[in-house]
Design a protein around this motif. Structure first.
Motif, PDB file in Angstrom:
ATOM      1  N   ALA A  87      37.618  46.056  40.953  1.00 42.53           N
ATOM      2  CA  ALA A  87      36.822  45.193  40.077  1.00 42.53           C
ATOM      3  C   ALA A  87      35.649  44.526  40.779  1.00 42.53           C
ATOM      4  N   LEU A  88      35.833  44.077  42.009  1.00 41.90           N
ATOM      5  CA  LEU A  88      34.806  43.287  42.687  1.00 41.90           C
ATOM      6  C   LEU A  88      34.207  43.969  43.912  1.00 41.90           C
ATOM      7  N   GLY A 143      45.737  44.789  33.229  1.00 40.51           N
ATOM      8  CA  GLY A 143      45.267  43.542  32.639  1.00 40.51           C
ATOM      9  C   GLY A 143      44.662  42.574  33.637  1.00 40.51           C
ATOM     10  N   PHE A 144      44.705  42.925  34.912  1.00 43.75           N
ATOM     11  CA  PHE A 144      44.145  42.067  35.955  1.00 43.75           C
ATOM     12  C   PHE A 144      43.061  42.827  36.693  1.00 43.75           C
ATOM     13  N   ALA A 156      47.204  38.212  39.470  1.00 41.26           N
ATOM     14  CA  ALA A 156      48.592  37.757  39.516  1.00 41.26           C
ATOM     15  C   ALA A 156      49.496  38.978  39.604  1.00 41.26           C
ATOM     16  N   ALA A 157      50.609  38.816  40.295  1.00 41.74           N
ATOM     17  CA  ALA A 157      51.557  39.916  40.445  1.00 41.74           C
ATOM     18  C   ALA A 157      52.952  39.360  40.670  1.00 41.74           C
ATOM     19  N   ALA A 158      53.940  40.128  40.243  1.00 40.95           N
ATOM     20  CA  ALA A 158      55.328  39.793  40.551  1.00 40.95           C
ATOM     21  C   ALA A 158      55.596  40.185  41.996  1.00 40.95           C
TER      22      ALA A 158
END
Length: 195
Positions: A87-88, A143-144, A156-158
């Protein structure tokens, strides 16, 4: 203010050897080798499951290592780790200050990361943190990342351990990145996976 993480006597010995080499005419640079596992954005213990869950090995190398943290003594802009994100693009975790980067995470969230480990294994708090950050940024869940407002992006992640147990009470990690500077602002364990 909490002290920097404990460093071995070997760090001081390494500094004396390096000073001797420089005095002897050999040029040493502060930049890590390209095969440095942290700066090469390939933390050897970081891996994700197919659903983007961070897997933290309970045994493994000490990250980021004394040679990386030694640079933080002289520059808040020194790199602790770099990550290639979809994404970045290139995102960096710098030594930072009390408001962003490794220093912020160390001052504000060491106890949180120690709680994640719960005394299990031989890892330090920043071993778990760097593993979680690397996986959340480079292999995010669907979604992230999400917009966090004010020019920030949230991942965010589990999290789970390599023995399939889950950290308690905080089974998730949040990583906040500045969209304008592409720097990690903070990373901390949390009870929820929302941003």
């Amino acid at each position: 203010m909490p002290s920097r993480r404990n460093r071995s006597v070997l760090t001081g010995l390494a500094a004396l050897v390096a000073a001797g080499l420089v005095a002897g005419g050999f040029a040493l640079t502060a930049q890590q080798r390209t095969d440095d596992p942290v700066l090469a954005s390939s933390v050897p213990t970081a891996r994700a499951t197919a659903d983007g869950v961070v897997v933290i090995d309970l045994r493994g190398p000490d990250l980021p290592g004394a040679s990386v943290l030694d640079r933080c003594d002289t520059s808040s802009r020194a790199d602790v780790a770099r990550y290639d994100t979809t994404a970045l693009g290139d995102v960096v975790l710098q030594c930072g200050t009390n408001s962003q980067g490794y220093e912020h995470i160390r001052v504000r969230h060491t106890a949180d990361w120690q709680d994640v480990l719960g005394g299990r294994g031989d890892r330090d708090w920043d071993d778990a943190m760097l593993t979680a950050v690397q996986t959340a940024l480079t292999d995010p869940r669907p979604g992230f990342p999400r917009d966090a407002g004010d020019g920030k992006v949230c991942y965010a992640a589990a999290m789970r351990f390599d023995d399939d147990s889950t950290p308690a009470p905080d089974g998730f990690v949040k990583v906040i990145v500045s969209r304008t500077t592409d720097r990690v602002i903070t990373a901390y364990p949390t009870r929820t996976d929302d941003c």
